[in-house]
Design a protein around this motif. Structure first.
Motif, short mmCIF file in Angstrom:
data_model
loop_
_atom_site.label_atom_id
_atom_site.label_comp_id
_atom_site.label_asym_id
_atom_site.label_seq_id
_atom_site.Cartn_x
_atom_site.Cartn_y
_atom_site.Cartn_z
N GLU A 121 0.85 -1.18 0.00
CA GLU A 121 0.00 0.00 0.00
C GLU A 121 0.89 1.24 0.00
N GLN A 126 -3.26 0.56 -3.49
CA GLN A 126 -2.65 -0.75 -3.30
C GLN A 126 -2.23 -1.26 -4.67
N ARG A 177 5.73 4.12 0.75
CA ARG A 177 5.13 2.81 1.00
C ARG A 177 4.79 2.74 2.48
#
Length: 79
Positions: free
Chosen positions: A3, A48, A66
């Motif tokens: 994600e 994602q 991230r």
């Protein structure tokens, strides 16, 4: 699935990213920039990805982080 939080220079850049990513089949959530991160624009995108983030990078993106166990790891910076 990894994600990411994407930061932009402008609000319009965030909207363009949302449209581009959605068109390519990604689920994007536009949201305020997390307090731990700074940006010229107050809007960020959470996405994602199973594939490489590089395919979505354009001149509108300032930074990409991230999300790793509630921490943000810088993976791209235009600076």
């Amino acid at each position: 699935m990894p994600e990411y939080v994407v930061l932009f220079y402008t609000h319009s850049g965030a909207i363009k990213f949302d449209r581009k990513a959605t068109k390519n089949g990604y689920r994007v959530e536009l949201m305020p920039v997390p307090r731990k991160l700074s940006s010229n624009c107050g809007v960020s995108a959470k996405i994602q990805l199973d594939s490489s983030i590089n395919e979505l990078i354009d001149e509108e993106i300032e930074k990409i982080y991230r999300i790793c166990e509630k921490e943000y790891q810088l993976v791209y910076s235009q600076e």
